[in-house]
Structures are given as structure tokens and as C-alpha cells.
Design a protein around this motif. Structure first.
Motif, PDB file in Angstrom:
ATOM      1  N   ASN A 202       0.857  -1.186   0.000  1.00  0.00           N
ATOM      2  CA  ASN A 202       0.000   0.000   0.000  1.00  0.00           C
ATOM      3  C   ASN A 202       0.891   1.232   0.000  1.00  0.00           C
ATOM      4  O   ASN A 202       1.062   1.895   1.012  1.00  0.00           O
ATOM      5  N   GLU A 203       1.502   1.495  -1.151  1.00  0.00           N
ATOM      6  CA  GLU A 203       2.408   2.634  -1.258  1.00  0.00           C
ATOM      7  C   GLU A 203       1.731   3.901  -0.761  1.00  0.00           C
ATOM      8  O   GLU A 203       0.557   4.150  -1.028  1.00  0.00           O
ATOM      9  N   MET A 204       2.489   4.689  -0.021  1.00  0.00           N
ATOM     10  CA  MET A 204       1.951   5.934   0.511  1.00  0.00           C
ATOM     11  C   MET A 204       1.668   6.915  -0.635  1.00  0.00           C
ATOM     12  O   MET A 204       2.378   6.908  -1.644  1.00  0.00           O
ATOM     13  N   PRO A 205       0.639   7.752  -0.511  1.00  0.00           N
ATOM     14  CA  PRO A 205       0.245   8.651  -1.614  1.00  0.00           C
ATOM     15  C   PRO A 205       1.161   9.866  -1.746  1.00  0.00           C
ATOM     16  O   PRO A 205       0.726  10.950  -2.093  1.00  0.00           O
ATOM     17  N   TRP A 206       2.416   9.695  -1.447  1.00  0.00           N
ATOM     18  CA  TRP A 206       3.442  10.700  -1.687  1.00  0.00           C
ATOM     19  C   TRP A 206       4.746   9.940  -1.889  1.00  0.00           C
ATOM     20  O   TRP A 206       4.887   8.795  -1.486  1.00  0.00           O
ATOM     21  N   THR A 207       5.708  10.539  -2.525  1.00  0.00           N
ATOM     22  CA  THR A 207       6.982   9.873  -2.763  1.00  0.00           C
ATOM     23  C   THR A 207       7.934  10.134  -1.605  1.00  0.00           C
ATOM     24  O   THR A 207       7.905  11.199  -0.993  1.00  0.00           O
ATOM     25  N   GLY A 208       8.757   9.138  -1.310  1.00  0.00           N
ATOM     26  CA  GLY A 208       9.783   9.340  -0.290  1.00  0.00           C
ATOM     27  C   GLY A 208       9.561   8.626   1.013  1.00  0.00           C
ATOM     28  O   GLY A 208      10.417   8.670   1.895  1.00  0.00           O
ATOM     29  N   GLY A 209       8.416   7.946   1.181  1.00  0.00           N
ATOM     30  CA  GLY A 209       8.183   7.239   2.434  1.00  0.00           C
ATOM     31  C   GLY A 209       7.978   8.194   3.605  1.00  0.00           C
ATOM     32  O   GLY A 209       7.699   9.383   3.423  1.00  0.00           O
ATOM     33  N   ALA A 210       8.141   7.683   4.836  1.00  0.00           N
ATOM     34  CA  ALA A 210       7.863   8.486   6.032  1.00  0.00           C
ATOM     35  C   ALA A 210       8.851   8.148   7.142  1.00  0.00           C
ATOM     36  O   ALA A 210       9.056   6.976   7.470  1.00  0.00           O
ATOM     37  N   CYS A 211       9.475   9.178   7.715  1.00  0.00           N
ATOM     38  CA  CYS A 211      10.405   9.040   8.841  1.00  0.00           C
ATOM     39  C   CYS A 211       9.911   9.861  10.033  1.00  0.00           C
ATOM     40  O   CYS A 211       9.342  10.936   9.854  1.00  0.00           O
ATOM     41  N   TYR A 212      10.162   9.345  11.227  1.00  0.00           N
ATOM     42  CA  TYR A 212       9.886  10.077  12.472  1.00  0.00           C
ATOM     43  C   TYR A 212       8.422  10.514  12.579  1.00  0.00           C
ATOM     44  O   TYR A 212       8.110  11.575  13.124  1.00  0.00           O
ATOM     45  N   THR A 213       7.513   9.697  12.063  1.00  0.00           N
ATOM     46  CA  THR A 213       6.097  10.075  12.085  1.00  0.00           C
ATOM     47  C   THR A 213       5.431   9.670  13.395  1.00  0.00           C
ATOM     48  O   THR A 213       5.999   8.976  14.227  1.00  0.00           O
ATOM     49  N   PHE A 214       4.166  10.108  13.534  1.00  0.00           N
ATOM     50  CA  PHE A 214       3.357   9.812  14.707  1.00  0.00           C
ATOM     51  C   PHE A 214       2.085   9.125  14.239  1.00  0.00           C
ATOM     52  O   PHE A 214       1.552   9.440  13.162  1.00  0.00           O
ATOM     53  N   CYS A 215       1.603   8.187  15.026  1.00  0.00           N
ATOM     54  CA  CYS A 215       0.401   7.465  14.617  1.00  0.00           C
ATOM     55  C   CYS A 215      -0.445   7.121  15.832  1.00  0.00           C
ATOM     56  O   CYS A 215       0.077   6.779  16.897  1.00  0.00           O
ATOM     57  N   GLN A 216      -1.744   7.230  15.664  1.00  0.00           N
ATOM     58  CA  GLN A 216      -2.703   6.891  16.704  1.00  0.00           C
ATOM     59  C   GLN A 216      -3.887   6.180  16.073  1.00  0.00           C
ATOM     60  O   GLN A 216      -4.265   6.466  14.929  1.00  0.00           O
TER      61      GLN A 216
END
Length: 401
Positions: A202-216
């Protein structure tokens, strides 16, 4: 006339919209609390049996084998000198722990830390609170993920641990960072001696992936926000994205942008806390909020809070379900990560309708940005109403002729 009445109603609606938008900002009252025994930042901060437990951190003595804990119900303690309890960890730490985002999760009596540092991105630590030890690698309940990264975003949802993104490479001198774009999930009910990890395309809808993110997690969805994307550092991930988990993890899951606005400057160097329908982060003296009450129209705000001092990053932030208060513990200067703080602060009761704001005026809810929006909306509404009235007047004269 009907047209002028409609214009007048529009004027009222526009101003009411900006008033409501401004009132979303939540002013949190902070009071000084019990300082850490030593200044520290980037600590793992979690709750266990009513205690706030602090592990690791960037200013911990590397030879230390202790953790600190304190009873969260000590709202106004009489003495600071004996409140934090130092507890020896039998066998010591398996390696450094420097928390920069939501990369750990506590389930029952165990805390699992994924990719605790960039230099140790393949590590998975398990701390058992009941026994007071870190388990040896061969004894850890969960096998390592199929694809590993530092500081992924980790969240526990109905028997699954979701492992989202993470840092695969970072060069601070060249201001470059590479991030994973994968979502992985581990089935906590997987049979023994089997690898319960699955990777979902499920590729993220932006290029470059995600670092140091927050999720709830909230009502069937995982919400992802903050942090940065791969490439030039920092390029902020400004909006909120949601992943539907109501049917569990499965191929074809897609991240969907659900926020109507973003926060200038992004959100970094902290961890998130969810209280009811609102997610809070504390960084740089600001309180950032993500309002999840409207799942397809998520609102993000950033509020300057002068009572949250000293202004810091990497504080250990935790919410107690028992006391209904947020604790901001330690941290470091946002411009000098080696300048550590021991000070801690505690919020008012976040579940109380009485926030001691009886002596505040209605206009106190407005921030500078809110006033700018209000004035712009007011001017635009006046111009629009004037144009409508002029048109109505000319139309009436034309009918009279």
C-alpha cells in the motif's frame, strides 16, 4: 429584500465559522511538577500499574542499569527528593534507547521498542515491567519485522502491531534522509515459532516514504501525521493520513489524506498522546493538536503556550488515564540537543469541563493567526454584501422602469 437578507445571513455565517475555528484551539494550563533526578531527553516514557516509567534517554549514563518510576497520582507532592524511585534493571540495557517519535508500544506488562536508534535500526527490545528486565533476543515474544528501519511509527490495534515507515538512512551533514514507505503488521495471535509479520503493498500517496512520524488509532482507523519524507531533510509531512483497519490488515489497504489544513514547520522531536478524539504533541513550547472528531475533515492546530516552560523538544510526554492529566518530563533545548532539562510539568484535568478559565474573556481564545483569518473573512464578507446590495438596488430600479 430576500437577496439582502441572504447576504446578511452569509455575513453572520462567515464570522461564526471563524469564531468556531478559533475556539478549537485548546489552552492547556500547566503547573510545575517533580523534576527528574538528572536532566534527560529522548526517554521512553510509559505507564505501568499507575506508575510513570522512564527508560533510557540521550543523557543516561551509558553504564547505568537503572530506570526511574513515579506514581502518577502524586499531583502535588510534598517532597521532590524522594518521589522518583530508582530501580535496577537486572542485566542492564541491551543498547541505547533514544526516542524521537512513536516507535514503541506497551501491551500488558511488556514494552516493545522498534529501531531504537539509527545506528541500531535492526534492533527490537522487549522490556518486561513485572520482572524488571530486558529480555534476551532469543526470548523476545515478537520476531524482527521483515524490513527494518529506525524510528518507525508503531501502534497496537486489536491484536496486531502496525509498523509504519521508518528511517533507513540519514546524513545530517548533507541534509539527506531515506525513509521506508512500507506498512507491516504482526499478528499477536500467530502460532508459536511462526513469523506473524506481513508486508502490505500500500504505497503511501506521496513519494519518499515516512520518517519520524506519529500514529494513533481511533474508531477503526490509524491516523499518520508529522515527521518528514525522504529526500532533503527536513521536508515535512504536513497533512494527516488515515488507514482503514476495520477489517484488519490486508492487501489493498490505502492511505487517504483526511486533513483540511496543515501545520507550518511540521511536527518533530516529540511523541503523540491521544485523549478521547484529540491527539496532542508538545514541541518547542507549542502544543499541536489533531482533532479526529470529523474523520474526513481532520483539523490540525498549533498553539503557542508560554506556560509550557522551558521551551523544549524530546520531552517524555505521557497521559494518565487515572489522573486525566498530561505529564511533560525533561527534554532538551530545541536548538541545542545537548542542553538537557530535568524540569517536569503537569496539565490540568483534561477530562474536566472546568479548566479554570472563568476569569478569561471570550476573545482570549483567539490567537494572532485566528484574528488575521477573522479580519480577512470579515472584509471579504463586507465586500460581497456590498456587491450584492448594489446589484439588488440596480435590479430594483430596472424593475421600476
Amino acid at each position: 429584500s430576500t437577496m439582502s437578507q441572504s447576504a446578511h445571513s452569509l455575513l453572520l455565517y462567515i464570522n461564526l465559522f471563524y469564531l468556531i475555528t478559533a475556539s478549537i484551539s485548546i489552552n492547556i494550563e500547566w503547573n510545575s511538577w517533580i523534576s527528574l533526578p538528572i536532566p534527560n531527553a529522548q526517554m521512553l516514557t510509559t505507564m505501568y500499574n499507575g506508575d510513570i516509567v522512564v527508560l533510557g534517554g540521550s543523557n543516561w549514563n551509558k553504564n547505568s542499569s537503572n530506570l526511574y518510576k513515579i506514581n502518577a497520582s502524586l499531583i502535588k507532592p510534598k517532597s521532590e527528593s524522594t518521589e522518583w524511585i530508582s530501580q535496577e534493571i537486572h542485566g542492564g540495557y541491551p543498547g541505547p534507547i533514544e526516542i524521537k517519535n512513536d516507535n514503541y508500544v506497551t501491551i500488558d506488562s511488556n514494552t516493545y521498542i522498534f529501531g531504537p536508534t539509527l545506528s541500531n535500526k535492526n534492533a527490537l527490545y522487549q522490556f518486561n515491567h513485572e520482572r524488571g528486565i530486558f529480555l534476551q533476543p532469543d526470548d523476545i515474544d515478537i520476531p524482527p519485522p521483515q524490513t527494518q528501519a529506525a524510528n518507525p511509527c508503531v501502534v497496537h490495534v486489536h491484536g496486531f502491531i502496525y509498523y509504519i515507515g521508518g528511517t533507513t538512512y540519514q546524513n545530517e551533514e548533507q541534509e539527506q534522509i531515506a525513509c521506508s514507505s512500507l506498512t507491516q503488521a504482526y499478528n499477536l495471535n500467530a502460532p508459536p515459532h511462526t513469523n506473524g509479520w506481513n508486508t502490505y503493498n500500500n504505497e503511501m500517496p506521496w513519494t519518499g516514504g515516512a520518517c519520524y512520524t506519529f500514529c494513533q488509532y481511533h474508531e477503526g482507523f490509524i491516523y499518520l501525521f508529522g515527521g518528514v519524507i525522504g529526500g532533503h531533510f527536513p521536508t515535512y509531512l504536513n497533512h494527516v493520513y488515515a488507514l482503514d483497519t476495520r477489517n484488519g490488515p490486508h492487501q489493498g489497504m490505502q492511505w487517504k489524506k483526511v486533513s483540511n489544513n496543515s501545520i507550518n514547520g511540521g511536527i518533530l522531536d516529540t511523541r503523540s498522546i491521544k485523549i478521547n478524539q484529540t491527539v496532542y504533541t508538545l514541541s518547542g513550547g507549542d502544543v499541536q493538536t489533531v482533532d479526529l472528531s470529523h474523520p474526513n475533515a481532520v483539523q490540525m492546530t498549533s498553539i503557542k503556550d508560554d506556560s509550557l516552560t522551558p521551551k523544549r523538544c524530546y520531552s517524555g510526554n505521557i497521559f494518565s488515564q487515572h489522573t486525566k492529566r498530561i505529564y511533560a518530563i525533561g527534554g532538551s533545548d530545541c536548538n541545542d540537543e545537548f542542553k538537557y532539562y530535568a524540569q517536569s510539568q503537569i496539565s490540568q484535568n483534561m477530562a474536566s469541563d472546568d479548566s479554570n478559565n472563568d476569569d478569561k474573556h471570550w476573545w482570549d481564545i483567539f490567537e494572532m493567526q485566528d484574528w488575521i483569518y477573522f479580519i480577512i473573512g470579515f472584509v471579504v464578507a463586507i465586500i460581497f454584501v456590498t456587491m450584492v446590495l448594489c446589484f439588488a438596488k440596480r435590479f430594483k430600479k430596472h424593475e421600476e422602469k
